[in-house]
Write a protein that holds these residues in place. Structure first.
Motif, PDB file in Angstrom:
ATOM      1  N   LEU A 500       0.824  -1.205   0.000  1.00  0.00           N
ATOM      2  CA  LEU A 500       0.000   0.000   0.000  1.00  0.00           C
ATOM      3  C   LEU A 500       0.862   1.259   0.000  1.00  0.00           C
ATOM      4  O   LEU A 500       0.513   2.256  -0.635  1.00  0.00           O
ATOM      5  N   ASN A 501       1.986   1.215   0.725  1.00  0.00           N
ATOM      6  CA  ASN A 501       2.903   2.362   0.683  1.00  0.00           C
ATOM      7  C   ASN A 501       3.441   2.583  -0.718  1.00  0.00           C
ATOM      8  O   ASN A 501       3.561   3.722  -1.194  1.00  0.00           O
ATOM      9  N   ALA A 502       3.787   1.492  -1.413  1.00  0.00           N
ATOM     10  CA  ALA A 502       4.299   1.601  -2.774  1.00  0.00           C
ATOM     11  C   ALA A 502       3.234   2.167  -3.712  1.00  0.00           C
ATOM     12  O   ALA A 502       3.511   3.045  -4.547  1.00  0.00           O
ATOM     13  N   LEU A 503       2.009   1.663  -3.560  1.00  0.00           N
ATOM     14  CA  LEU A 503       0.914   2.135  -4.412  1.00  0.00           C
ATOM     15  C   LEU A 503       0.641   3.615  -4.155  1.00  0.00           C
ATOM     16  O   LEU A 503       0.469   4.419  -5.091  1.00  0.00           O
ATOM     17  N   GLY A 504       0.616   4.000  -2.891  1.00  0.00           N
ATOM     18  CA  GLY A 504       0.376   5.401  -2.562  1.00  0.00           C
ATOM     19  C   GLY A 504       1.495   6.305  -3.059  1.00  0.00           C
ATOM     20  O   GLY A 504       1.250   7.433  -3.514  1.00  0.00           O
ATOM     21  N   THR A 505       2.739   5.828  -2.980  1.00  0.00           N
ATOM     22  CA  THR A 505       3.873   6.623  -3.461  1.00  0.00           C
ATOM     23  C   THR A 505       3.765   6.872  -4.963  1.00  0.00           C
ATOM     24  O   THR A 505       3.967   8.002  -5.438  1.00  0.00           O
ATOM     25  N   LEU A 506       3.443   5.825  -5.726  1.00  0.00           N
ATOM     26  CA  LEU A 506       3.312   5.992  -7.180  1.00  0.00           C
ATOM     27  C   LEU A 506       2.148   6.924  -7.517  1.00  0.00           C
ATOM     28  O   LEU A 506       2.260   7.774  -8.412  1.00  0.00           O
ATOM     29  N   TYR A 507       1.052   6.756  -6.814  1.00  0.00           N
ATOM     30  CA  TYR A 507      -0.107   7.624  -7.064  1.00  0.00           C
ATOM     31  C   TYR A 507       0.250   9.083  -6.768  1.00  0.00           C
ATOM     32  O   TYR A 507      -0.096   9.995  -7.536  1.00  0.00           O
ATOM     33  N   SER A 508       1.011   9.301  -5.675  1.00  0.00           N
ATOM     34  CA  SER A 508       1.381  10.675  -5.311  1.00  0.00           C
ATOM     35  C   SER A 508       2.342  11.286  -6.329  1.00  0.00           C
ATOM     36  O   SER A 508       2.377  12.510  -6.487  1.00  0.00           O
ATOM     37  N   ILE A 509       3.094  10.457  -7.033  1.00  0.00           N
ATOM     38  CA  ILE A 509       4.010  10.958  -8.065  1.00  0.00           C
ATOM     39  C   ILE A 509       3.240  11.327  -9.333  1.00  0.00           C
ATOM     40  O   ILE A 509       3.482  12.386  -9.948  1.00  0.00           O
ATOM     41  N   PHE A 510       2.290  10.477  -9.727  1.00  0.00           N
ATOM     42  CA  PHE A 510       1.601  10.682 -11.008  1.00  0.00           C
ATOM     43  C   PHE A 510       0.389  11.618 -10.887  1.00  0.00           C
ATOM     44  O   PHE A 510      -0.011  12.246 -11.883  1.00  0.00           O
ATOM     45  N   TYR A 511      -0.208  11.752  -9.708  1.00  0.00           N
ATOM     46  CA  TYR A 511      -1.410  12.589  -9.567  1.00  0.00           C
ATOM     47  C   TYR A 511      -1.161  14.041  -9.971  1.00  0.00           C
ATOM     48  O   TYR A 511      -1.953  14.629 -10.723  1.00  0.00           O
ATOM     49  N   PRO A 512      -0.052  14.676  -9.511  1.00  0.00           N
ATOM     50  CA  PRO A 512       0.176  16.064  -9.955  1.00  0.00           C
ATOM     51  C   PRO A 512       0.433  16.176 -11.456  1.00  0.00           C
ATOM     52  O   PRO A 512       0.303  17.277 -12.012  1.00  0.00           O
ATOM     53  N   LYS A 513       0.750  15.090 -12.118  1.00  0.00           N
ATOM     54  CA  LYS A 513       1.056  15.106 -13.549  1.00  0.00           C
ATOM     55  C   LYS A 513      -0.120  14.590 -14.378  1.00  0.00           C
ATOM     56  O   LYS A 513       0.019  14.329 -15.571  1.00  0.00           O
ATOM     57  N   ARG A 514      -1.295  14.421 -13.741  1.00  0.00           N
ATOM     58  CA  ARG A 514      -2.425  13.750 -14.391  1.00  0.00           C
ATOM     59  C   ARG A 514      -2.892  14.445 -15.663  1.00  0.00           C
ATOM     60  O   ARG A 514      -3.237  13.789 -16.648  1.00  0.00           O
ATOM     61  N   LYS A 515      -2.897  15.769 -15.648  1.00  0.00           N
ATOM     62  CA  LYS A 515      -3.381  16.475 -16.845  1.00  0.00           C
ATOM     63  C   LYS A 515      -2.461  16.221 -18.034  1.00  0.00           C
ATOM     64  O   LYS A 515      -2.915  15.978 -19.147  1.00  0.00           O
ATOM     65  N   LYS A 516      -1.178  16.302 -17.781  1.00  0.00           N
ATOM     66  CA  LYS A 516      -0.206  16.063 -18.859  1.00  0.00           C
ATOM     67  C   LYS A 516      -0.296  14.622 -19.344  1.00  0.00           C
ATOM     68  O   LYS A 516      -0.237  14.346 -20.550  1.00  0.00           O
ATOM     69  N   ILE A 517      -0.460  13.699 -18.426  1.00  0.00           N
ATOM     70  CA  ILE A 517      -0.538  12.278 -18.778  1.00  0.00           C
ATOM     71  C   ILE A 517      -1.778  12.015 -19.622  1.00  0.00           C
ATOM     72  O   ILE A 517      -1.699  11.384 -20.694  1.00  0.00           O
ATOM     73  N   LEU A 518      -2.922  12.514 -19.193  1.00  0.00           N
ATOM     74  CA  LEU A 518      -4.185  12.254 -19.897  1.00  0.00           C
ATOM     75  C   LEU A 518      -4.221  12.964 -21.243  1.00  0.00           C
ATOM     76  O   LEU A 518      -4.818  12.456 -22.208  1.00  0.00           O
ATOM     77  N   SER A 519      -3.579  14.130 -21.319  1.00  0.00           N
ATOM     78  CA  SER A 519      -3.625  14.895 -22.572  1.00  0.00           C
ATOM     79  C   SER A 519      -2.890  14.184 -23.700  1.00  0.00           C
ATOM     80  O   SER A 519      -3.155  14.454 -24.879  1.00  0.00           O
ATOM     81  N   GLU A 523      -8.283  10.290 -26.292  1.00  0.00           N
ATOM     82  CA  GLU A 523      -9.337  10.837 -25.429  1.00  0.00           C
ATOM     83  C   GLU A 523     -10.445   9.831 -25.150  1.00  0.00           C
ATOM     84  O   GLU A 523     -11.009   9.795 -24.059  1.00  0.00           O
ATOM     85  N   ASP A 524     -10.771   8.993 -26.168  1.00  0.00           N
ATOM     86  CA  ASP A 524     -11.885   8.066 -25.988  1.00  0.00           C
ATOM     87  C   ASP A 524     -11.410   6.636 -25.704  1.00  0.00           C
ATOM     88  O   ASP A 524     -12.186   5.694 -25.772  1.00  0.00           O
ATOM     89  N   GLY A 525     -10.125   6.491 -25.415  1.00  0.00           N
ATOM     90  CA  GLY A 525      -9.603   5.158 -25.154  1.00  0.00           C
ATOM     91  C   GLY A 525     -10.059   4.619 -23.808  1.00  0.00           C
ATOM     92  O   GLY A 525     -10.311   5.368 -22.861  1.00  0.00           O
ATOM     93  N   ILE A 526     -10.130   3.305 -23.731  1.00  0.00           N
ATOM     94  CA  ILE A 526     -10.580   2.677 -22.479  1.00  0.00           C
ATOM     95  C   ILE A 526      -9.597   2.988 -21.352  1.00  0.00           C
ATOM     96  O   ILE A 526      -9.998   3.317 -20.239  1.00  0.00           O
ATOM     97  N   ARG A 527      -8.323   2.930 -21.631  1.00  0.00           N
ATOM     98  CA  ARG A 527      -7.335   3.174 -20.595  1.00  0.00           C
ATOM     99  C   ARG A 527      -7.395   4.618 -20.120  1.00  0.00           C
ATOM    100  O   ARG A 527      -7.219   4.899 -18.931  1.00  0.00           O
TER     101      ARG A 527
END
Length: 546
Positions: A500-519, A523-527
């Motif tokens: 859970l610590n590992a999962l939370g660490t990765l989420y905390s790294i990618f969450y601030p970058k979510r807009k760039k990642i999703l962009s 747009e209509d992909g399942i992933r």
């Protein structure tokens, strides 16, 4: 004058001499025959006395030089030694050396005890005689007979026995000093104990969807790690350390760490523009390999290196206790005069030899012989790296790549910090740590297939040693990367808190970058939709309040 009075006078006056007629010391007027005094039978001067004979035994063949010491000897051509055993007698010429020493050559004689007297012509010239012996097996050239030889041999054997006993005792004592607890550590505790404190606030299903997307479950196929690999391109250099550790821990929990690491390795090799730097920079692949190899190869490192590293630590522990009985076991590997202590007594040549010997033992008796116990996952990685490098670069690049993984990211860190890898139970002392740094420096130079450079001039004394090992380590690399294994080690059980610590660490790294990642996703992909939903459902990551 009575006889007793005359004897007293003769012991205390130079006026006495030897009376041949009476066979004794006397004043001249008392040297008588039956018809009156016989001065011609009296020899003036103090009476000769025999005090010592060397040697005291001779061989039957004769021919040995015998020395007699005494007092008041005279130089006279008729002086002889009479050898007499009561049955047989023999006269032997005397060589006058001084008033205190004469010599003669032992005659051939039968085996017996004899008395030796000094004679002048046919008349006895001394009151006392000396005991002497002729023996058939005597060895007289150095004054030692057969009995003496046997005695000496027995004495030598006794001394040897005492020395052997002392050596055995010392060895056992040293073994007691060096009895080291080399029981294997608890590898899971060693690996995960630092991560057992919860770091993130979780609800019941918090981050569950994010985990499914990363690992490839939830409709993406059990072996689909594409999203995980895709997200790694958004990592910043400052993210790499904690991201690499978390990625390996999470993928270990799903038994997909090897597959994911191979995917990341492929990306690094395909995107590399400088072949000789592969796995030598602070890349995600090299950092993930460091964490992964430590996780699955703890026993390998322990059996390969722990006996050597533990011995170094133990020797320094004893030396630090000023155990003078083991001074010869103390080691000093320092080569840099800027780091050394007590420079006036520093023996740089001995230090270099000890460093060479220590590295030789670690390499030849440890690393080079360790391939049979290498974990199959590492064999698979090195085999795959060999294929990829040959396809993309060729030449000797593969040696630098494999050396970068095996030595730089795996073996060398364990030598630098042996307590972290379970090779010793406690952090090394400053003395041991410095020695481990020097050992690691030599081994890494060999692993790099390079000779010491001018930058570290003090390492030049290791030039020949390093040069002699370069071809050997190349042969080791050839074996290392040509032994693929379809086997897998048993899955590692990752504690839930660590996962859970590992999962939370990765989420905390990618969450601030979510807009760039999703962009940058369809747009209509399942992933895209699933990842967007994961970010929205989980929201801002929250750390546990300490």
């Amino acid at each position: 004058v009575t006889e007793d009075e005359e004897d007293h006078i003769c012991r205390n006056t130079p006026n006495c001499g030897w009376c041949l007629y009476d066979n004794e010391c006397s004043l001249p007027q008392y040297c008588n025959q039956s018809n009156g005094p016989n001065i011609t039978s009296w020899i003036s001067g103090d009476c000769p006395i025999l005090t010592k004979i060397t040697p005291r035994k001779a061989s039957l063949a004769g021919g040995e030089t015998i020395t007699i010491n005494g007092r008041y000897f005279i130089d006279h051509p008729e002086m002889v030694i009479k050898v007499d055993n009561g049955i047989t007698a023999s006269d032997v010429d005397v060589n006058y050396n001084s008033q205190n020493e004469i010599t003669f050559i032992s005659p051939e004689f039968e085996p017996s005890d004899v008395l030796l007297y000094l004679y002048l012509g046919d008349e006895k010239f001394t009151q006392n005689g000396l005991d002497f012996e002729f023996e058939s097996d005597a060895i007289i050239s150095n004054g030692i007979n057969a009995g003496g030889i046997v005695g000496i041999i027995l004495a030598v054997l006794l001394v040897i026995a005492i020395l052997i006993a002392a050596i055995i005792y010392t060895r056992r004592k040293q073994q007691n000093l060096f009895d080291m607890d080399l029981d294997e550590p608890d590898y899971l505790e060693l690996l995960f104990s630092a991560d057992m404190v919860p770091l993130w606030e979780f609800s019941d299903d918090n981050f569950a969807l994010f985990e499914e997307i990363l690992i490839g479950s939830g409709g993406f196929g059990d072996t689909d790690l594409g999203m995980f690999v895709y997200l790694t391109q958004f990592l910043e250099p400052t993210d790499l350390d904690q991201a690499a550790k978390a990625i390996v821990q999470l993928s270990l929990d799903h038994d997909k760490a090897l597959d994911l690491l191979l995917e990341v390795i492929v990306l690094e090799i395909e995107n590399c523009s400088r072949p000789n730097t592969i796995f030598r920079g602070n890349s995600l692949a090299s950092k993930m390999f460091k964490t992964f190899s430590r996780a699955i190869a703890g026993p390998y490192l322990f059996h390969t290196l722990a006996p050597k590293i533990s011995t170094i630590a133990k020797v320094n522990e004893i030396a630090g206790g000023n155990n003078t009985a083991l001074d010869m076991l103390a080691i000093d590997l320092e080569l840099d005069e800027n780091k050394g202590h007590n420079l006036s007594n520093m023996d740089w040549e001995t230090n270099a030899l000890q460093l060479q010997l220590t590295c030789q033992k670690i390499l030849v008796n440890g690393i080079y012989k360790s391939l049979p116990i290498l974990p199959p996952e590492l064999s698979t990685i090195f085999f795959r790296v060999n294929q990829l490098i040959k396809n993309n670069f060729g030449g000797d690049t593969v040696y630098f790549a494999v050396g970068g993984l095996y030595f730089l990211r795996f073996v060398i860190p364990s030598i630098f910090a042996p307590h972290i890898y379970g090779l010793i139970s406690a952090p090394p002392t400053d003395e041991t740590q410095r020695q481990l740094v020097l050992i690691a420096k030599v081994i890494q130079t060999i692993a790099n297939l390079q000779l010491p450079g001018k930058k570290e001039q003090y390492m030049m004394c290791m030039h020949d040693f390093i040069d002699n090992h370069i071809n050997t380590v190349i042969s080791f690399y050839d074996k290392l990367m040509n032994m693929p294994s379809p086997d897998r080690s048993d899955p590692i059980e990752v504690p839930s808190t660590v996962k859970l610590n590992a999962l939370g660490t990765l989420y905390s790294i990618f969450y601030p970058k979510r807009k760039k990642i999703l962009s940058q996703m369809k747009e209509d992909g399942i992933r895209t939709k699933k990842l967007k939903a994961a970010f929205e459902e989980s929201g801002e990551p929250t750390k546990v309040q300490k």
